[in-house]
Scaffold this motif. Structure first.
Motif, PDB file in Angstrom:
ATOM      1  N   TRP A 153      -5.874  -6.817   3.362  1.00 38.56           N
ATOM      2  CA  TRP A 153      -4.725  -7.590   3.857  1.00 38.56           C
ATOM      3  C   TRP A 153      -4.919  -8.768   4.726  1.00 38.56           C
ATOM      4  O   TRP A 153      -4.637 -10.006   4.721  1.00 38.56           O
ATOM      5  N   GLY A 169      -4.552 -12.408   3.964  1.00 39.59           N
ATOM      6  CA  GLY A 169      -3.315 -13.008   4.496  1.00 39.59           C
ATOM      7  C   GLY A 169      -3.792 -13.926   5.627  1.00 39.59           C
ATOM      8  O   GLY A 169      -3.199 -15.089   5.830  1.00 39.59           O
ATOM      9  N   PHE A 170      -4.708 -13.576   6.196  1.00 37.22           N
ATOM     10  CA  PHE A 170      -5.074 -14.561   7.441  1.00 37.22           C
ATOM     11  C   PHE A 170      -6.392 -15.495   7.520  1.00 37.22           C
ATOM     12  O   PHE A 170      -6.354 -16.318   8.144  1.00 37.22           O
ATOM     13  N   ALA A 189      -3.061 -15.123  -0.268  1.00 39.90           N
ATOM     14  CA  ALA A 189      -2.066 -14.048   0.382  1.00 39.90           C
ATOM     15  C   ALA A 189      -1.094 -13.686  -0.511  1.00 39.90           C
ATOM     16  O   ALA A 189      -0.807 -12.556  -0.783  1.00 39.90           O
ATOM     17  N   LEU A 190      -0.577 -14.857  -1.483  1.00 39.77           N
ATOM     18  CA  LEU A 190       0.676 -14.412  -2.461  1.00 39.77           C
ATOM     19  C   LEU A 190       0.110 -13.653  -3.536  1.00 39.77           C
ATOM     20  O   LEU A 190       0.554 -12.718  -3.921  1.00 39.77           O
ATOM     21  N   GLU A 202      -8.795 -18.146   5.767  1.00 40.88           N
ATOM     22  CA  GLU A 202      -8.977 -18.972   4.565  1.00 40.88           C
ATOM     23  C   GLU A 202      -9.804 -18.724   3.250  1.00 40.88           C
ATOM     24  O   GLU A 202      -9.401 -18.237   2.236  1.00 40.88           O
ATOM     25  N   ASN A 203     -10.976 -18.509   3.540  1.00 35.53           N
ATOM     26  CA  ASN A 203     -12.029 -18.218   2.391  1.00 35.53           C
ATOM     27  C   ASN A 203     -12.431 -16.649   2.828  1.00 35.53           C
ATOM     28  O   ASN A 203     -13.156 -16.360   3.510  1.00 35.53           O
ATOM     29  N   GLN A 260      -4.767 -19.550  -2.423  1.00 34.91           N
ATOM     30  CA  GLN A 260      -3.379 -18.786  -2.465  1.00 34.91           C
ATOM     31  C   GLN A 260      -3.274 -17.408  -2.491  1.00 34.91           C
ATOM     32  O   GLN A 260      -2.898 -16.555  -3.168  1.00 34.91           O
ATOM     33  N   PRO A 299       5.321  -8.974   5.130  1.00 30.25           N
ATOM     34  CA  PRO A 299       4.254  -8.978   3.921  1.00 30.25           C
ATOM     35  C   PRO A 299       3.280  -7.714   4.061  1.00 30.25           C
ATOM     36  O   PRO A 299       2.463  -7.698   2.878  1.00 30.25           O
TER      37      PRO A 299
END
Lengths: 244, 287
Positions: free
Chosen positions: A173, A177-178, A35-36, A180-181, A33, A124
């Motif tokens: 970001w 944001g984009f 991104a958040l 995965e790892n 998580q 975002p």
């Protein structure tokens, strides 16, 4: 009130460092998580700046220049929507920090980003842009009290570096944001991918600074002197302040 | 365009859109992503129109494809190897994960088109104005000054034209631009000082600032707020107690459609489609 504000002054850079450490830790520990979480961290990083500003209870005369510069920056950004990397925001934020101090610099950066996105659409990326521009203004303000910025050449150099720093922050970001790892490799690839745009941004900032830095700085300093304005958060320096 | 959330208290609208955004950000369950995508698309079409939605979709589709391709290139987790690329295994799981995270981001982008329509500037200022009055004041001043400053720019260029200043060459045009910006700066700055003096004279900072607001809590807002909160709570519960376990690594799979899981999906869909359901009720009522 004042004491709390002074504490916050020290807290500000510490929070930035802590938040940067948190972001790195998130990548190291393979946190989910991202991104958040990274958005939350960025918003957290800005809190001491806004809080301190509120605590200082700035006078109208202190807030109005920030407002005006933010408006001009936001309009300038809207003017160049066709080429988002060519924009005067970075240059104007730097000037604001240099003339009105680090707090004003941060606020100009953050508010320009927020306000221009109110016109152009939020996303975002808004908090990241707010933080990136805010920090550019903050550092400009901090450096302005040193001798370095007396010479305009250093202002241009700072503008060039700051534009790339903006790119570095926005790339965090991009990764969180984009991808995965989040990893160093992904970050480096992201930097490489955006380097061309960052270069355009840096050149445009230097051009805008070159065109406006000298005349605007002079004008703003004159206005500042004429109306006896202080740097926000600094001890009163001018004795000529006339209160209405 | 009028939409029903227009009539609701900003906090309720904010609660809904933030729930939609945050849930879309944290779930990688493929069914949840599809639900979120459909709900976001439906609401975005309702709020912004098909034309604007298609524009967003085109951008979002490109992003989806890029992320779906990039993830397997950088991520070599997973056991089902499809083929090798530059000596690196490309796995099926990484491809699926890439598609899931691409879809997730697509949802977030579409939800933000709804956010921009729902949370107008005055609602935003109303919500956060109390916590940070000075910042809120500055923001509303900025929003007010944008059209004023545009007008001033027009005045300056018109005055220049009237004086016979013409930009034939690019060099001259830049010089005029710089001059105009300098004039603009002095003008707006001097004006703003006047504003500041006026604010001082009217007693700014003497007492707590109050602000005009067009928003009021009504029973409707409370009921809707409670329903949305309950739905949010239920969805969180369903997510913590993993009713639909779906993992991507090492092998993609899991129980996607367990009986109790379907309840979770339905609740999630109801939460995301809540304003659309409200609209539907209105349409039926006023038919």
């Amino acid at each position: 009130m004042q004491r709390k504000a002074t504490i916050l002054k020290i807290v500000q850079p510490i929070t930035i460092v802590l938040c940067a450490a948190l972001l790195v830790a998130m990548a190291m520990l393979d946190v989910q998580q991202t991104a958040l979480l990274s958005l939350a961290v960025v918003i957290l990083a800005m809190v001491p700046y806004f809080l301190r500003f509120e605590r200082l209870r700035p006078k109208p005369r202190d807030i109005v220049p920030i407002v005006v510069l933010s408006v001009i920056a936001a309009l300038g950004r809207a003017l160049f929507t066709f080429a988002p990397n060519i924009q005067p925001v970075t240059a104007i934020v730097i000037i604001s920090g240099v003339v009105f101090g680090s707090q004003a610099g941060f606020l100009t950066g953050a508010l320009s980003a927020l306000a221009s996105n109110m016109v152009m659409g939020q996303g975002p990326w808004t908090p990241w842009q707010m933080l990136a521009w805010g920090l550019i203004g903050y550092v400009a303000g901090v450096l302005s009290s040193t001798i370095v910025f007396k010479k305009n050449v250093f202002l241009l150099i700072y503008g060039f570096i700051a534009s790339f720093a903006f790119g570095l922050i926005m790339n965090v970001w991009n990764v969180y944001g984009f991808v995965e790892n989040a990893s160093w490799q992904a970050y480096l690839v992201s930097i490489a991918a955006s380097s061309y745009f960052d270069l355009i941004h840096a050149i445009s900032t230097v051009v805008f600074l070159g065109l406006i830095a000298i005349p605007w700085r002079k004008k703003l300093l004159r206005i500042k002197q004429k109306y006896g304005m202080d740097d926000i958060g600094q001890e009163s320096q001018s004795t000529s302040r006339h209160s209405v | 365009m009028k939409h029903i959330f227009h009539l609701y208290y900003p906090a309720v609208v904010f609660l809904y859109i933030m729930a939609a955004l945050i849930f879309s950000m944290i779930t990688l369950n493929p069914v949840c992503i599809i639900i979120s995508f459909l709900a976001a698309s439906g609401y975005s079409i309702y709020l912004n129109g098909v034309k604007s939605y298609l524009k967003t979709l085109r951008f979002v589709a490109v992003m989806f494809v890029i992320i779906s391709i990039i993830n397997p290139l950088f991520n070599h987790n997973g056991v089902t190897i499809l083929f090798y690329m530059f000596d690196n295994p490309i796995t099926l799981e990484a491809c699926l994960f890439g598609m899931a995270s691409g879809g997730m981001l697509a949802c977030i982008f579409i939800w933000f088109t709804c956010y921009n329509k729902l949370m107008t500037n005055e609602k935003f200022l109303h919500l956060f104005g109390k916590a940070m009055p000075t910042i809120a004041l500055m923001l509303s001043m900025i929003l007010r000054l944008v059209p004023t400053t545009r007008y001033k720019i027009k005045c300056i260029t018109n005055a220049g034209k009237a004086m016979g200043i013409q930009a034939e060459t690019r060099r001259k045009r830049i010089a005029h631009g710089v001059r105009a910006s300098s004039i603009l700066l002095s003008w707006t700055m001097e004006d703003s000082i006047e504003t500041a003096e006026s604010m001082n004279a009217r007693g700014y900072g003497v007492a707590k600032r109050t602000s005009f607001t067009a928003f009021k809590w009504s029973p409707h807002d409370i009921i809707t707020g409670v329903i949305i909160t309950a739905l949010v709570g239920a969805v969180i519960y369903m997510m913590i107690v993993p009713f639909n376990t779906y993992v991507y690594y090492p092998t993609a799979g899991g129980e996607l459609i367990a009986p109790i899981g379907i309840v979770g999906y339905v609740l999630y869909a109801i939460l995301l489609c809540f304003p659309l359901l409200l609209e539907l009720r209105e349409t039926i009522k006023w038919r």
